[in-house]
Design a protein around this motif. Structure first.
Motif, PDB file in Angstrom:
ATOM      1  N   ALA A 309       5.504  -2.888   8.224  1.00 34.49           N
ATOM      2  CA  ALA A 309       5.403  -1.428   8.308  1.00 34.49           C
ATOM      3  C   ALA A 309       5.841  -0.773   7.010  1.00 34.49           C
ATOM      4  O   ALA A 309       5.334   0.293   6.642  1.00 34.49           O
ATOM      5  CB  ALA A 309       6.250  -0.917   9.474  1.00 34.49           C
ATOM      6  N   ALA A 310       6.774  -1.427   6.284  1.00 37.60           N
ATOM      7  CA  ALA A 310       7.295  -0.886   5.036  1.00 37.60           C
ATOM      8  C   ALA A 310       7.953  -2.028   4.277  1.00 37.60           C
ATOM      9  O   ALA A 310       8.255  -3.079   4.862  1.00 37.60           O
ATOM     10  CB  ALA A 310       8.307   0.233   5.315  1.00 37.60           C
ATOM     11  N   PRO A 311       8.185  -1.878   2.963  1.00 31.04           N
ATOM     12  CA  PRO A 311       8.916  -2.914   2.223  1.00 31.04           C
ATOM     13  C   PRO A 311      10.285  -3.166   2.859  1.00 31.04           C
ATOM     14  O   PRO A 311      10.953  -2.230   3.320  1.00 31.04           O
ATOM     15  CB  PRO A 311       9.043  -2.312   0.820  1.00 31.04           C
ATOM     16  CG  PRO A 311       7.906  -1.347   0.712  1.00 31.04           C
ATOM     17  CD  PRO A 311       7.726  -0.774   2.086  1.00 31.04           C
ATOM     18  N   HIS A 312      10.695  -4.446   2.878  1.00 30.77           N
ATOM     19  CA  HIS A 312      11.945  -4.794   3.552  1.00 30.77           C
ATOM     20  C   HIS A 312      12.469  -6.092   2.946  1.00 30.77           C
ATOM     21  O   HIS A 312      11.685  -7.001   2.623  1.00 30.77           O
ATOM     22  CB  HIS A 312      11.688  -4.971   5.057  1.00 30.77           C
ATOM     23  CG  HIS A 312      12.927  -4.945   5.887  1.00 30.77           C
ATOM     24  ND1 HIS A 312      13.805  -6.008   5.973  1.00 30.77           N
ATOM     25  CD2 HIS A 312      13.441  -3.968   6.697  1.00 30.77           C
ATOM     26  CE1 HIS A 312      14.799  -5.705   6.782  1.00 30.77           C
ATOM     27  NE2 HIS A 312      14.603  -4.455   7.241  1.00 30.77           N
ATOM     28  N   ILE A 334       0.977  -4.390   3.268  1.00 25.65           N
ATOM     29  CA  ILE A 334       1.695  -3.210   3.747  1.00 25.65           C
ATOM     30  C   ILE A 334       0.682  -2.070   3.782  1.00 25.65           C
ATOM     31  O   ILE A 334       0.188  -1.646   2.716  1.00 25.65           O
ATOM     32  CB  ILE A 334       2.888  -2.852   2.841  1.00 25.65           C
ATOM     33  CG1 ILE A 334       3.880  -4.022   2.784  1.00 25.65           C
ATOM     34  CG2 ILE A 334       3.584  -1.587   3.326  1.00 25.65           C
ATOM     35  CD1 ILE A 334       5.050  -3.791   1.842  1.00 25.65           C
ATOM     36  N   LEU A 337      -0.158   0.584   0.944  1.00 26.40           N
ATOM     37  CA  LEU A 337       0.302   0.150  -0.374  1.00 26.40           C
ATOM     38  C   LEU A 337      -0.637  -0.857  -1.023  1.00 26.40           C
ATOM     39  O   LEU A 337      -0.753  -0.894  -2.244  1.00 26.40           O
ATOM     40  CB  LEU A 337       1.714  -0.451  -0.281  1.00 26.40           C
ATOM     41  CG  LEU A 337       2.836   0.518   0.092  1.00 26.40           C
ATOM     42  CD1 LEU A 337       4.180  -0.204   0.065  1.00 26.40           C
ATOM     43  CD2 LEU A 337       2.869   1.716  -0.865  1.00 26.40           C
ATOM     44  N   SER A 355       4.258  -0.242  14.908  1.00 25.60           N
ATOM     45  CA  SER A 355       5.232   0.672  14.333  1.00 25.60           C
ATOM     46  C   SER A 355       5.146   2.040  15.003  1.00 25.60           C
ATOM     47  O   SER A 355       4.086   2.447  15.484  1.00 25.60           O
ATOM     48  CB  SER A 355       4.975   0.798  12.828  1.00 25.60           C
ATOM     49  OG  SER A 355       5.685   1.876  12.286  1.00 25.60           O
ATOM     50  N   TYR A 357       5.220   4.634  13.427  1.00 27.50           N
ATOM     51  CA  TYR A 357       4.423   5.463  12.532  1.00 27.50           C
ATOM     52  C   TYR A 357       2.951   5.065  12.557  1.00 27.50           C
ATOM     53  O   TYR A 357       2.142   5.632  11.810  1.00 27.50           O
ATOM     54  CB  TYR A 357       4.963   5.369  11.101  1.00 27.50           C
ATOM     55  CG  TYR A 357       6.414   5.770  11.003  1.00 27.50           C
ATOM     56  CD1 TYR A 357       6.799   7.096  11.227  1.00 27.50           C
ATOM     57  CD2 TYR A 357       7.390   4.831  10.708  1.00 27.50           C
ATOM     58  CE1 TYR A 357       8.134   7.471  11.146  1.00 27.50           C
ATOM     59  CE2 TYR A 357       8.724   5.189  10.622  1.00 27.50           C
ATOM     60  CZ  TYR A 357       9.100   6.514  10.844  1.00 27.50           C
ATOM     61  OH  TYR A 357      10.411   6.875  10.774  1.00 27.50           O
ATOM     62  N   GLN A 379      11.891   0.472  13.385  1.00 21.99           N
ATOM     63  CA  GLN A 379      10.606   1.170  13.338  1.00 21.99           C
ATOM     64  C   GLN A 379       9.606   0.631  14.365  1.00 21.99           C
ATOM     65  O   GLN A 379       8.461   1.084  14.408  1.00 21.99           O
ATOM     66  CB  GLN A 379       9.985   1.042  11.935  1.00 21.99           C
ATOM     67  CG  GLN A 379      10.821   1.670  10.828  1.00 21.99           C
ATOM     68  CD  GLN A 379      10.130   1.587   9.478  1.00 21.99           C
ATOM     69  OE1 GLN A 379       8.921   1.795   9.396  1.00 21.99           O
ATOM     70  NE2 GLN A 379      10.895   1.296   8.437  1.00 21.99           N
TER      71      GLN A 379
END
Length: 693
Positions: A309-312, A334, A337, A355, A357, A379
């Motif tokens: 869902a996002a950088p981690h 991602i 991105l 997610s 989002y 998330q």
């Protein structure tokens, strides 16, 4: 020769008691004057006396018979014939035939002297009459195995001598001088101890597997005898085309040079390469100037995709494990991105997807038929997650998280972990999981549970499920990166973390074989003197083994020529053997009709030429001398067979007498039972005939 003894474990004085009981019984019964004659009366008394006496002896003394059987075993002389190709390479067939005929005559004379004869080859036994027709075609020489088998077969038997006929060359197993023998070995030395002028490929080294598109090495060792200060070319070729060549300059006598070729794996499948060296004038043989190399080129990297869902930092920890294994390739997507590659993936790791989002949620449907690993976090959309997987249900409130540490489930056995690694994992720092109620399905297996503070709960932390068409795993928390960093801080190693993640990924990405027809060779490689053996498995709709199925098998060689075979699988025989296949790469295709449905199975294997006997043709007579000396035997050359005959006939080992003892209780003897029954019946019939009761 047999000898019998009648024994008892009681005092012999009891025999008198038994006779007294029998006589008393007969006297009391037949002392009165009877209606029959005195002679008949006495005969009946004798019958009763014998019957009662024998019964008393059996009951009171329990006698038994000891039978001793003596048998004589003649001495045996074993002729061990090294029938390898190296002997045929340096001796013409006429000389070999004459040698075998002379040995056959010796065995005949030994047989006339009451000596047993046994003839053993490298691969099997033959009769003395077949000795003159022994073929010298064995592709390898294992003298230690030949002598060891003779030693084991004749253990505790009257083995007089072993006559070993060999050139002393051995290319498999250990040296025969390293073994101990309790029997003299007489060695007959064949071959020529003079080194032959030769250029040969001593060995070729290469990996059995290469990955498509990668460059791989092929290492060749070239040796020469008798060609100092000569220059030769060494070639690497495929399908008749030279891929690379190297120049070798020999400077000193019997020098070994190593050359390395590098080539690229361009085509998937089993590939046949040939390493060869120039043939020079005067070489003893050119059979060892080329070697075959078979390398399987595979596009076998498991493709792993992480959708996040996002950088981690969790992604980096997982990526480090995946990229440390050359069998895996790693891709990251991602949404928003980067662009998703259009690849066929073996495993998709969804990090906090679905997610809240909604970015990337549409990919769940795209990869529905691919193995999945869900990693939950702050998330994650738990409602959609519960709809997308049936292994673990998580019912909680949005945004509420808990800190938990892992507790390993000791009952889990799908894949194993070492005890010290489990201890390290359970000491790792807490990760964040949804504060929720957890429900696992009946098919779900729990790897780890959650520990809150010092309280062990039954809430699952890491689970797997393979009940559906694809495998699924769920980690109910984020923060894996802390585990990896903490383990390194404690012991300068990521071993436990990497082992856990890699085994989980391997389990998820490994596809289960659900074919109903499976035909496969028992080995990937065979030698040209071996039988190629196929194993066959046939299953019904619920994957139970079924039999009595007709299988059609097609083999295709490198030149495209096909041969067809047909066989039937039975419960007692699920294998099919094919003999006489020449060297090369073979592709096979098997087909069968299983419950009115056409099934197929295919693959490939290689048949290799061993060539061991062409690498060394210099006889080793020193080995044969040492073996004879060590066992108190003698060493002979082919022109000394008369001396061999005299020694064998003059030093005949005496026969061995074997005694066997058999002890049987007389009460168990059937003939004695029928004797007693006959006496009783005869007495009863006589009394009835004479009118008595």
């Amino acid at each position: 020769m047999e000898r019998f003894n009648l024994l008892t474990d009681q005092s012999p004085w009891w025999v008198l008691v038994c006779f007294l009981v029998g006589a008393s019984y007969a006297f009391v019964l037949y002392q009165k004057k009877a209606s029959w004659s005195l002679t008949v009366n006495r005969v009946l008394a004798i019958f009763r006396f014998v019957l009662v006496t024998i019964i008393c002896l059996l009951l009171l003394l329990n006698p038994f018979i000891r039978q001793v059987i003596n048998s004589e075993e003649k001495p045996t002389v074993v002729f061990a014939i090294d029938n390898s190709q190296s002997i045929a390479n340096v001796n013409d067939s006429t000389r070999i035939k004459a040698l075998l005929n002379n040995l056959k005559e010796i065995t005949a004379k030994l047989g006339n002297d009451d000596v047993e004869i046994d003839v053993q080859q490298l691969d099997k036994a033959v009769t003395p009459a077949q000795m003159s027709n022994i073929p010298f075609n064995a592709p390898s020489t294992n003298l230690s195995s030949l002598l060891n088998n003779i030693r084991n077969n004749y253990e505790n038997r009257n083995l007089a001598k072993i006559v070993l006929v060999s050139d002393g060359i051995h290319n498999q197993g250990i040296s025969p001088n390293f073994l101990n023998y309790n029997v003299p070995i007489l060695t007959v030395a064949l071959g020529d101890t003079t080194p032959k002028r030769d250029i040969k490929l001593q060995s070729v080294l290469a990996n059995k597997v290469a990955y498509l598109g990668n460059e791989f090495p092929v290492v060749a060792e070239v040796e020469h005898v008798g060609y100092p200060n000569r220059v030769v070319q060494v070639y690497l070729s495929q399908n008749g085309q030279i891929l690379d060549r190297k120049t070798v300059n020999f400077e000193s006598e019997q020098e070994i040079k190593q050359v390395t070729f590098y080539t690229t794996a361009k085509v998937k499948g089993m590939q046949h390469y040939v390493v060869s060296v120039d043939v020079l004038d005067g070489e003893f043989t050119n059979k060892n100037n080329s070697r075959d190399v078979y390398i399987e080129v595979i596009d076998g990297k498991e493709k792993i995709l992480v959708v996040a869902a996002a950088p981690h930092p969790d992604i980096k920890a997982i990526r480090s494990v995946i990229e440390n294994n050359e069998n895996y390739s790693f891709d990251l997507h991602i949404p928003g991105l980067n662009v998703l590659k259009q690849e066929k993936y073996d495993l998709v790791i969804f990090h906090q997807i679905p997610s809240i989002y909604r970015g990337g949620n549409e990919l769940l449907a795209q990869f529905r038929d691919v193995a999945k690993w869900f990693i939950l976090g702050a998330q994650s959309n738990l409602n959609i997650f519960n709809q997308e997987n049936k292994s673990l249900g998580v019912v909680g409130r949005f945004g509420r998280m808990d800190q938990v540490t892992p507790v390993f489930n000791r009952q889990f056995n799908k894949f194993s972990f070492e005890g010290d690694k489990i201890a390290k994992i359970e000491k790792l720092p807490p990760i964040q999981v949804p504060f929720a109620d957890y429900n696992v399905s009946n098919s779900t297996e729990v790897i780890m549970t959650q520990r809150v503070g010092n309280l062990d709960t039954e809430k699952p932390l890491l689970v797997i499920d393979e009940s559906g068409s694809v495998k699924t795993a769920v980690l109910a928390g984020e923060g894996l990166w802390q585990w990896r960093m903490e383990e390194y801080a404690l012991g300068d190693s990521h071993e436990a973390f990497d082992d856990l993640i890699s085994k989980l990924i391997q389990y998820l990405s490994t596809k289960e074989d659900r074919r109903r027809l499976r035909v496969y060779p028992i080995n990937a490689e065979f030698y040209d003197f071996e039988k190629v053996v196929f194993e066959t498995e046939v299953y019904n709709e619920i994957y139970e083994r079924v039999y009595d199925q007709k299988i059609n098998l097609t083999l295709t060689n490198e030149k495209g020529k096909s041969n067809r075979y047909s066989y039937t699988v039975t419960e007692g025989n699920t294998r099919y053997e094919i003999s006489g296949l020449p060297k090369g790469i073979y592709r096979y295709s098997a087909s069968a009709t299983v419950q009115n449905r056409a099934e197929q199975s295919s693959g490939e294997f290689t048949v290799k030429d061993l060539q061991l006997e062409a690498l060394n043709n210099t006889a080793d007579h020193n080995l044969l001398r040492q073996l004879a000396q060590k066992t108190e035997g003698k060493f002979y050359l082919p022109n000394q067979l008369n001396d061999l005959e005299k020694d064998l006939l003059a030093q005949r080992k005496p026969n061995i007498i074997h005694s066997t003892e058999d002890i049987a209780e007389m009460i168990n003897l059937k003939w004695l039972f029928f004797l007693l029954l006959g006496l009783a019946c005869l007495e009863w019939v006589t009394r009835k005939y004479q009118g008595a009761y």
